[in-house]
Design an enzyme around this catalytic site. Structure first.
Site, short mmCIF file in Angstrom:
data_model
loop_
_atom_site.label_atom_id
_atom_site.label_comp_id
_atom_site.label_asym_id
_atom_site.label_seq_id
_atom_site.Cartn_x
_atom_site.Cartn_y
_atom_site.Cartn_z
N ARG A 127 0.84 -1.20 0.00
CA ARG A 127 0.00 0.00 0.00
C ARG A 127 0.88 1.25 0.00
O ARG A 127 2.08 1.17 0.16
CB ARG A 127 -0.91 0.01 1.23
CG ARG A 127 -0.16 0.14 2.53
CD ARG A 127 -1.05 0.31 3.76
NE ARG A 127 -1.61 -0.95 4.24
CZ ARG A 127 -2.00 -1.15 5.49
NH1 ARG A 127 -1.92 -0.17 6.37
NH2 ARG A 127 -2.48 -2.30 5.88
N ASP A 156 5.56 -7.44 0.66
CA ASP A 156 4.90 -6.91 1.84
C ASP A 156 4.59 -8.08 2.76
O ASP A 156 4.42 -9.22 2.31
CB ASP A 156 3.61 -6.18 1.48
CG ASP A 156 3.15 -5.20 2.57
OD1 ASP A 156 3.36 -3.99 2.39
OD2 ASP A 156 2.62 -5.66 3.59
N ASP A 164 8.50 -10.59 5.34
CA ASP A 164 8.61 -9.98 6.66
C ASP A 164 10.03 -9.45 6.77
O ASP A 164 10.98 -10.24 6.89
CB ASP A 164 8.31 -11.01 7.75
CG ASP A 164 8.44 -10.45 9.16
OD1 ASP A 164 8.92 -9.30 9.31
OD2 ASP A 164 8.06 -11.16 10.11
N VAL A 165 10.21 -8.14 6.72
CA VAL A 165 11.56 -7.56 6.65
C VAL A 165 12.34 -7.77 7.94
O VAL A 165 13.55 -7.55 7.96
CB VAL A 165 11.51 -6.06 6.32
CG1 VAL A 165 10.88 -5.83 4.95
CG2 VAL A 165 10.79 -5.25 7.40
N TYR A 188 8.96 5.87 16.12
CA TYR A 188 9.02 6.13 14.67
C TYR A 188 10.16 7.10 14.36
O TYR A 188 10.94 6.87 13.41
CB TYR A 188 7.70 6.69 14.20
CG TYR A 188 7.63 6.99 12.72
CD1 TYR A 188 7.46 5.95 11.79
CD2 TYR A 188 7.72 8.29 12.24
CE1 TYR A 188 7.39 6.21 10.42
CE2 TYR A 188 7.65 8.56 10.87
CZ TYR A 188 7.49 7.52 9.98
OH TYR A 188 7.43 7.79 8.64
N LYS A 194 13.51 6.52 11.96
CA LYS A 194 13.83 7.36 10.80
C LYS A 194 15.16 8.08 10.99
O LYS A 194 15.94 8.21 10.04
CB LYS A 194 12.69 8.36 10.55
CG LYS A 194 11.44 7.74 9.98
CD LYS A 194 11.70 7.07 8.63
CE LYS A 194 10.47 6.44 8.03
NZ LYS A 194 10.78 5.67 6.80
#
Length: 289
Positions: free
Chosen positions: A24, A45, A71-72, A163, A167
């Site tokens: 997405r 994904d 699944d990363v 988050y 990043k």
């Protein structure tokens, strides 16, 4: 193809890309735009239902597009997907890590599980991906590894502590690994959207049902995907260790064409940061700006 008749097209001929978080949002847009530029793309994904909603019925396999579950956070699964891509197309030139979660919760509400879950997807996924493609790209003589940046890569926001850390960490990864990657002709960069996009937590089905006045505020991710196409078309030794702004690049392409004359102001909203990074990169790698 979005680069039909453009000189940059020849640089993408035969190229292969793997995009994470492509079920997405921006990841999906990047995958579709790369495919539209003639790049063979493996879209991945963890959510197979989202993948089917976004890519079901599109061309697959030998015709230029694969969509596979990934699944990363699982390095063995990442290795397996990379091997599948190489078995299918013989190489892998571009890795785009767009997979992320963004729980908007306070620090007090952030459990240990939520903290490590965010960090291992956002930052750990980039590490796992780079590890999975590193030896392959070295053997090929180069490649591109890209992550997705945001304002949270540089600023702190309430309810985003995990988050923002992920990043921020990606930027440190980009700056550091770019120096080690230079001898192998592997470019390490980040690209932020630069415009408002659909929140990552909104599913494909939810986006389709959102009111028009809400959807109209979201930039089409396939438009922003042009920035990733542009960077993928550059020689890997041209740009590395940098953070780009997709909206700036797309606007520059619209004004000047795909082969525009480069200047930091045309590709980022923070040109002084880009110049500073490149100057430091030059002291560490011997390559000037």
């Amino acid at each position: 193809m979005i680069l039909e008749g453009n000189p940059a097209m020849s640089r993408l001929e035969g190229r292969v890309a793997l995009v994470t978080g492509a079920g997405r949002g921006l990841g999906c847009g990047i995958a579709k735009t790369l495919a539209g530029a003639g790049v063979k793309v493996c879209a991945t994904d963890v959510d197979e239902a989202e993948m089917e909603a976004s890519f079901g019925g599109m061309e697959t396999g030998g015709t230029g597009l694969l969509h596979l579950p990934l699944d990363v956070t699982d390095p063995e699964m990442f290795d397996d997907v990379v091997h599948r891509v190489v078995d299918e197309w013989g190489r892998l030139d571009v890795l785009v890590h767009a997979a992320v979660i963004m729980p908007l919760i306070t620090f007090e509400e952030t459990s240990h599980a939520a903290w490590w879950g965010e960090v291992i997807i956002n930052l750990g996924g980039l590490f796992n991906g780079a590890k999975a493609v590193w030896d392959l790209m070295k053997a090929q003589g180069g490649g591109h590894i890209m992550s997705v940046a945001s304002l949270s890569s540089f600023h702190g926001f309430a309810n985003e502590v995990a988050y923002c850390v992920g990043k921020h960490g990606q930027e440190g990864f980009t700056k550091s690994l770019s120096i080690e990657a230079k001898p192998h002709n592997i470019a390490i960069n980040a690209i932020g959207p630069g415009k408002r996009i659909k929140p990552s937590g909104v599913t494909v089905a939810e986006a389709a049902e959102a009111p028009e006045d809400v959807r109209s505020t979201w930039t089409d991710p396939t438009d922003l995907g042009k920035a990733f196409v542009w960077l993928a078309s550059q020689p890997p030794d041209r740009f590395s260790g940098l953070c780009f702004n997709a909206a700036k690049i797309v606007d520059t392409i619209a004004a000047e064409g795909w082969e525009f004359e480069f200047a930091p102001e045309k590709v980022t909203s923070a040109p002084e940061d880009m110049k500073s990074r490149w100057e430091w990169y030059a002291t560490q790698s011997g390559r000037g700006y």
